[in-house]
Design an enzyme around this catalytic site. Structure first.
Site, PDB file in Angstrom:
ATOM      1  CE1 TYR A  85      -3.181  12.221  -4.541  1.00  0.00           C
ATOM      2  CE2 TYR A  85      -1.467  11.832  -5.471  1.00  0.00           C
ATOM      3  CZ  TYR A  85      -1.790  11.822  -4.110  1.00  0.00           C
ATOM      4  OH  TYR A  85      -1.833  10.426  -3.311  1.00  0.00           O
ATOM      5  CE  LYS A 137     -12.718  -0.929  -2.659  1.00  0.00           C
ATOM      6  NZ  LYS A 137     -12.912  -1.389  -1.880  1.00  0.00           N
ATOM      7  CG  ASP A 143      -9.432  -3.158  -1.454  1.00  0.00           C
ATOM      8  OD1 ASP A 143     -10.226  -3.159  -1.956  1.00  0.00           O
ATOM      9  OD2 ASP A 143     -10.344  -3.378  -0.103  1.00  0.00           O
ATOM     10  CG  ASP A 188       1.192   9.122  -3.119  1.00  0.00           C
ATOM     11  OD1 ASP A 188       2.419   8.611  -3.469  1.00  0.00           O
ATOM     12  OD2 ASP A 188       1.166  10.271  -3.247  1.00  0.00           O
ATOM     13  CG  ASP A 211       5.817   5.489  -1.515  1.00  0.00           C
ATOM     14  OD1 ASP A 211       6.175   6.313  -2.005  1.00  0.00           O
ATOM     15  OD2 ASP A 211       5.002   6.881  -0.709  1.00  0.00           O
TER      16      ASP A 211
END
Length: 356
Positions: free
Chosen positions: A141, A191, A223, A247, A251
């Site tokens: 980001y 990951k 995942d 993020d 959520d």
């Protein structure tokens, strides 16, 4: 105790929900004989309308000088056509950078009184108590980017993800320290089977954890973590992860409890820390007095815990929220006919009445 709190209502329902939280904090201040001083500043679309920028200099300066910041929400359809650099959401990004808000703490706790609202079966969600620790000012980001360039005969765009060892050490250390006062387990999410940054993240996390012999650290691919949150959320205590993964996962986890209106968060800073609910500005219900204030009220509890080290007072608010819900009070977002329908003021008063 005397403390100065900057309140930034923002847009939409921001004023209504921050007013609710301030009134609860005033009740707490009265109980403990504290002096809490509140000052109000603009940000987001409201600030843009007044001054042409989403984060005025005076707002940022006041936030830096405060003991804590209570934030509402920003954004709305009204500002959809504003230039990207001046959109209301730039206010929160500017505050993160200006205050050095490097970590977002988001608790996800299944309340017994609200199990029926979760999309998961009660047998799966019952007992869930997770704290997600998200790195907030690094990663993709905040990396370099290009929205359009010619490359090998076609147009492409790219975003650069990078993390340094000190950035990872800082966020992982916070997660490990926090876990000491919980169940003593941290799951580091990455990951590492694909991404170089994740391999650095995993290696650094392992090295950092060596200093915390009383905390158990394990690793999980993002995942798999997203799946485990849906099928076995009680396996988690503290989750620590990067900006992008945090993020998404936070959520996903937010819906587990049944209503995003109940979800608080804390953004821990190098200077002042900032506290806000995770829901948006909800312009469609702004001014109607029906917004759920509990996410902001619980954010105020986090403010007391993390900025003022006032654990007993924070617990007072959290217990009062649970009692108000147990008494049957429900705002429109979680209402069903067998309960007491409450507007924003009534729900706030129900919490205040349950603070001894």
């Amino acid at each position: 105790m005397t403390k100065n709190i900057v309140v930034i209502p923002g847009d939409g329902i921001g004023k209504e929900i921050t007013t609710a939280a301030v009134n609860v904090l005033k009740k707490i201040a009265s109980k403990y004989n504290w002096q809490l001083n509140f000052s109000y500043y603009d940000a987001g679309g409201t600030a843009y309308d007044k001054s042409g920028v989403p984060l005025p200099d005076e707002t940022l300066a006041a936030a830096k000088a405060a003991d804590a910041v209570l934030f509402g929400a920003v954004g709305g359809d009204k500002w959809d056509d504003v230039a990207p650099a001046l959109r209301p959401e730039k206010a929160i990004l500017g505050l993160r950078q200006g205050l050095g808000l490097y970590a977002n703490l988001r608790p996800v706790k299944a309340m017994e009184t609200l199990l029926e609202y979760s999309p998961l079966k009660p047998s799966i969600i019952r007992g869930t108590d997770i704290l997600i620790v998200r790195e907030l000012i690094g990663g993709i980001y905040f990396g370099e980017r290009c929205e359009s360039e010619e490359y090998k005969g076609t147009t492409r765009a790219w975003d650069l993800e990078n993390y340094s060892i000190p950035e990872v050490e800082r966020i992982v250390a916070l997660a490990l320290t926090t876990a000491r006062s919980r169940k003593g387990r941290v799951t580091s999410v990455d990951k590492a089977n694909v991404l170089a940054t994740s391999r650095l993240w995993r290696k650094t996390a392992a090295e950092t954890a060596k200093k915390y012999s009383n905390v158990q650290l394990d690793n999980m691919y993002v995942d798999n973590c997203s799946m485990q949150l849906a099928i076995n959320p009680t396996r988690f205590d503290v989750i620590v992860t990067s900006n992008l993964f945090g993020d998404i996962l936070s959520d996903e986890a937010a819906v587990l409890s049944g209503s995003i209106g109940l979800m608080p968060s804390a953004s821990i800073g190098e200077r002042t820390s900032l506290y806000e609910p995770i829901h948006g500005s909800a312009p469609d219900i702004a001014g109607k007095g029906i917004a759920n204030p509990l996410g902001t009220i619980l954010s105020a509890a986090m403010l007391l815990r993390h900025s003022f080290s006032a654990e007993a007072a924070a617990a007072d608010i959290e217990i009062a929220v649970q009692k108000a819900l147990a008494d049957g009070y429900r705002t429109a977002d979680i209402y069903s006919p067998e309960f007491k329908k409450a507007d924003t003021l009534q729900m706030t008063q129900a919490v205040i009445d349950n603070i001894g």
